[in-house]
Enzyme design. Structure first.
Site, PDB file in Angstrom:
ATOM      1  N   CYS A  32       1.048  -1.334   0.091  1.00 13.30           N
ATOM      2  CA  CYS A  32      -0.011   0.088  -0.283  1.00 13.30           C
ATOM      3  C   CYS A  32       0.967   1.011  -0.330  1.00 13.30           C
ATOM      4  O   CYS A  32       0.730   2.200  -0.918  1.00 13.30           O
ATOM      5  CB  CYS A  32      -0.849  -0.550   1.211  1.00 13.30           C
ATOM      6  SG  CYS A  32      -2.341  -1.530   1.302  1.00 13.30           S
ATOM      7  N   ASP A 476      33.992  22.195  16.532  1.00 15.31           N
ATOM      8  CA  ASP A 476      33.800  22.930  17.140  1.00 15.31           C
ATOM      9  C   ASP A 476      34.777  23.937  18.530  1.00 15.31           C
ATOM     10  O   ASP A 476      34.392  22.470  19.368  1.00 15.31           O
ATOM     11  CB  ASP A 476      33.041  24.210  16.481  1.00 15.31           C
ATOM     12  CG  ASP A 476      33.636  25.667  17.324  1.00 15.31           C
ATOM     13  OD1 ASP A 476      33.960  26.255  16.373  1.00 15.31           O
ATOM     14  OD2 ASP A 476      32.304  26.366  17.589  1.00 15.31           O
ATOM     15  N   ASP A 729      28.463  28.994  12.715  1.00 13.44           N
ATOM     16  CA  ASP A 729      29.314  27.325  12.716  1.00 13.44           C
ATOM     17  C   ASP A 729      28.455  26.190  11.667  1.00 13.44           C
ATOM     18  O   ASP A 729      28.140  24.668  11.161  1.00 13.44           O
ATOM     19  CB  ASP A 729      29.178  25.943  13.294  1.00 13.44           C
ATOM     20  CG  ASP A 729      30.876  25.885  14.153  1.00 13.44           C
ATOM     21  OD1 ASP A 729      31.434  26.556  13.999  1.00 13.44           O
ATOM     22  OD2 ASP A 729      30.496  26.833  15.379  1.00 13.44           O
TER      23      ASP A 729
END
Length: 839
Positions: A32, A476, A729
């Protein structure tokens, strides 16, 4: 000309796409799902479509304004899948909706399933009691009457089996046969064959009216258990939806009239930005806003997973859906409705549950042809046994095999036609496309909902698969590994009587009026930016109670520096590259001092006034308390941990040393605009390209890899996760295979990162990776079971073991196994809750 690498954040000339969310009913199996996706993708203007069987939701992407959601809904409804477009705040398009509310629809379906199961169970009990010999006939003689069993089978087909037969027939008509088509064909074939045997006894056929009764009973039992399990799988998400507040108490400006002024209750979504809302103890906070009056503690566990209440007072921000505990407060609205943090979390989790893992593509491909393949296998089974099998193994007692997973028959079925027919029916009934369709979405529902409970937003199955493949995690530095709250530690003057040299290299900040004036100038320039270093310098000026002169003509270069005109002079603050670009000379003494400070792990800001270097300001940012443990855990998990920073190499190395990282795993001197290129270089070059002798921005940050004699040979590419704060970032988060963002309240973090951490905790990086791995392992287990079950079950039902072991699977036994397959897949996904802590 230098080419700028293309990232996920900025694709080239991609049209703006809009998402249409549809609630789709009538889906029973993976077949389906495939039919619905085919209908959607064939509609003009649709770029892609993703359908989730477990949540009954379809997400369609199209060019803005190119597709009408109502037209899509009507198209699906016309082919047997009642559909409605989902509108904001639950508003349904059109006056008449083909579907009720999804939650209400699920409750109705569950009640209907229980009723049908109860009827099927009574019929199954009556049908099976005829096989208890004298015990059954002594209680009710009619139980041994074949016409009575014919009546039971008829009732089973007309009442509990009717929805299955109707849906199977509709699926066949719309050229999208599904699991109900297979079950319907199997039960009808068994019923018709038994009816023929009853009406024409001279043919010598066996009557097996109890087979369709037993098949329907087992199938309905399996579906009811499956629905309950799916409901449990989605329970956490429904709990998240229930957190959304419904009512808000609107008041006049409490700063003028006080918080005791009269209030008016209105729906929370009707509150406007800037209006004031009163929140009493025990109330849910209805909107995102800022506390203007009052002091209280707020339970933010629904947002962060932290059980400890947080103190809130004037000036603090509060989030809609969190619970006010101890005091009455008044807040000024900053976000309402779909813009609130909770609403965005709900939207992200819901979207995540429709994003498929690439590993599911194989299952989808198989599901598209599954029913046709099973029907073909059934026909081939009949042909083989009717024309060949019953003649080759004529000496084997066929009835003995038929009894092994069913009941003892009253007559021995010597007819090759009946034997072949039973085996063909068993093949149709044993196949389970439903398990294929539920394997991935149920695990994703459980995993993403669990993550949301803990403040971890994982954006879909594709993210889970990429996390499972990770081998490198890049952090970072500022605001991620460090607290993001740096302080000024040194203020050094250059030139004149206050020149730098000898024992006077490092002076206290308050050591002279000249150093104070340097702080004043720097604070004036930094008033035009919001960088953590700017915050540190301004805080230092405030602590010294210095007056900050007015600055004009601000100019900022992210990652390099900032300039402004203060008292008629141009003042520049930034790194060496920034000053050199403006033609400002830096003498060797200043360079040596800056290098010494950087070696101590401090960030050095150069200050130039009127084209001349005036001084150096050193700023230090401490590591987060959980930084060391996070790095250690990631390395224990077999991941390479790296540091990416815009700081000088010396400063970055100092932080890396505290974390136990090798200098070769440090990428320093990279401005925000170049971080995406650094990640891209790492992805392309792999783990083996890093030079063990030189760690340079020219080799990492700018994306230019210059091989040296010391460089090892390249290895397969890295699968990289980037962990950042989601603001500066953002390009790197987008470029990475998996972007992980802290400080998830920012819009950029929500949109860019694949994993959003709602708590300000670095350890959540580890927890998110562990949860992703555990969830993806469940997906693989489910898919393995679904494929293995069908791979083994279909040949078994076809009689592959009959010649050697005399074992054959009758239709009712096949139905029981099929029901067990779907239930086992969903139950295995639910077990993720117990195993998530032990991936």
């Amino acid at each position: 000309m230098q080419l700028v690498p293309k990232t996920k954040l900025a694709p080239e000339f991609d049209p703006i796409l809009e998402k249409i969310i549809l609630d789709v009913g009538g889906m029973k199996c993976a077949g389906c799902v495939n039919a619905v996706e085919r209908q959607l993708t064939q509609h003009p203007g649709v770029k892609s479509a993703c359908v989730n069987l477990a949540t009954e939701v379809a997400v369609v992407e199209s060019e803005t304004g190119a597709v009408d959601a109502d037209a899509l809904a009507q198209r699906l409804t016309a082919v047997g899948f009642p559909t409605q477009p989902r509108k904001p705040n639950g508003i349904v398009a059109g006056e008449i909706s083909p579907l009720p509310d999804p939650a209400e629809r699920q409750r109705r379906e569950m009640r209907s399933s229980v009723r049908q199961l109860a009827i099927a169970a009574i019929l199954l009990l009556l049908s099976g009691s005829g096989h208890f010999g004298n015990l059954g006939s002594s209680v009710l003689p009619v139980l041994n009457n074949i016409w009575f069993h014919c009546g039971l089978a008829t009732v089973a087909l007309l009442i509990p089996g009717r929805p299955i037969l109707v849906d199977g027939w509709l699926g066949w008509r719309r050229n999208a046969p599904n699991m109900n088509t297979l079950v319907g064909l199997g039960t009808l074939t068994a019923y018709v064959a038994s009816l023929v045997a009853l009406l024409f006894p001279k043919m010598g056929w066996e009557c097996f009216f109890d087979e369709p009764v037993m098949m329907l009973g087992f199938i309905l039992l399996g579906r009811t258990l499956e629905q309950q399990a799916r409901g449990r799988a989605a329970a956490a998400f429904r709990k998240l939806l229930a957190l959304q507040p419904q009512v808000a108490r609107l008041i006049a400006n409490p700063e003028k009239g006080g918080m005791g002024s009269s209030s008016v209750e209105i729906p929370a979504e009707q509150v406007r930005v800037g209006e004031w809302v009163q929140v009493l103890p025990g109330d849910k906070i209805p909107v995102d806003g800022e506390v203007v009056v009052g002091k209280t503690t707020v339970d933010e566990s629904m947002l962060t997973g932290e059980a400890v209440p947080v103190i809130k007072q004037p000036g603090d921000m509060v989030t809609g859906g969190t619970l006010n505990q101890s005091g009455a407060i008044a807040i000024q609205t900053t976000r309402t409705g779909s813009d609130t943090t909770l609403a965005r979390i709900v939207a992200l989790v819901e979207a995540a549950q429709t994003r498929k893992a690439p590993v599911q593509k194989l299952a989808d491909t198989v599901a598209g042809y599954f029913t046709y393949g099973v029907l073909t296998a059934s026909v081939l089974t009949f042909v083989f046994w009717y024309f060949f099998g019953t003649h080759i193994w004529a000496d084997v007692n066929m009835s003995g095999g038929m009894e092994m997973m069913g009941h003892a028959t009253h007559e021995t079925p010597h007819s090759p036609l009946l034997i072949s027919l039973k085996l063909a029916i068993a093949v149709m009934v044993v196949a389970c496309p439903c398990a294929l369709g539920l394997a991935t979405p149920t695990a994703i529902i459980v995993g993403t909902a669990m993550g949301a409970e803990r403040g971890l937003l994982i954006k879909g199955g594709d993210v889970l698969e990429k996390v499972h493949q990770l081998n490198t995690v890049v952090f970072d530095k500022t605001g991620t590994l460090t607290t993001g709250n740096p302080i000024v530690t040194d203020c050094l003057l250059i030139g004149g009587d206050e020149g730098v040299g000898g024992d006077e290299r490092t002076r206290e900040v308050n050591s002279s009026s000249s150093s104070s004036s340097l702080i004043q100038l720097a604070a004036a320039v930094e008033s035009g930016t919001h960088h953590p270093l700017a915050k540190a310098i301004q805080q230092e000026a405030q602590q010294q109670k210095l007056s900050i002169p007015e600055a004009v003509e601000f100019h900022t270069e992210p990652g390099l520096g900032v300039s402004a005109v203060v008292e008629g002079k141009i003042v520049l603050l930034g790194n060496w590259d920034w000053l050199s670009w403006h033609g400002i000379a830096i003498n060797e003494t200043a360079q040596q001092v800056a290098q010494d400070l950087a070696t101590d792990g401090k960030t050095v800001v150069c200050v130039a006034v009127g084209g001349t270097l005036a001084g150096l300001i050193a700023v230090s940012d401490t590591l987060r308390p959980d930084a060391q443990s996070t790095v250690n855990k990631l390395r224990q998990m077999g991941l390479r941990v790296m540091l990416l920073s815009g700081d000088r190499q010396e400063a970055a190395n100092a932080i890396a040393k505290q974390l136990g990282l090798d200098s070769a795993d440090v990428i320093a001197g990279v401005p925000p605009a170049k971080k995406a290129a650094a990640i891209q270089s790492l992805q392309k070059e792999g783990l083996g390209t890093r030079d063990t002798t030189i760690g340079s921005v020219h080799r990492w940050g700018l994306g230019k890899i210059f091989p040296t004699p010391h460089s090892p040979l390249p290895t397969p590419h890295s699968v990289v996760a980037m962990v950042g704060d989601g603001i500066n970032d953002a390009p790197a988060l987008s470029q990475a295979d998996v972007g992980i963002a802290l400080h998830s309240g920012t819009d950029v973090a929500m949109e860019t990162a694949e994993i959003v951490l709602m708590r300000d905790r670095l350890n959540d990086v580890v927890e998110s990776i562990q949860l992703s791995r555990a969830t993806f392992n469940k997906i693989r287990q489910n898919l393995f079971w679904a494929f293995a079950y069908n791979t083994v079950g279909i040949p078994l039902a076809a009689g592959v073991l009959f010649p050697s072991l005399g074992f054959v699977l009758n239709p009712s036994g096949a139905a029981a196994l099929m029901a067990f397959s779907s239930v086992s897949v969903v139950t295995n996904s639910i077990l993720l809750r117990r195993l998530a802590h032990h991936p």
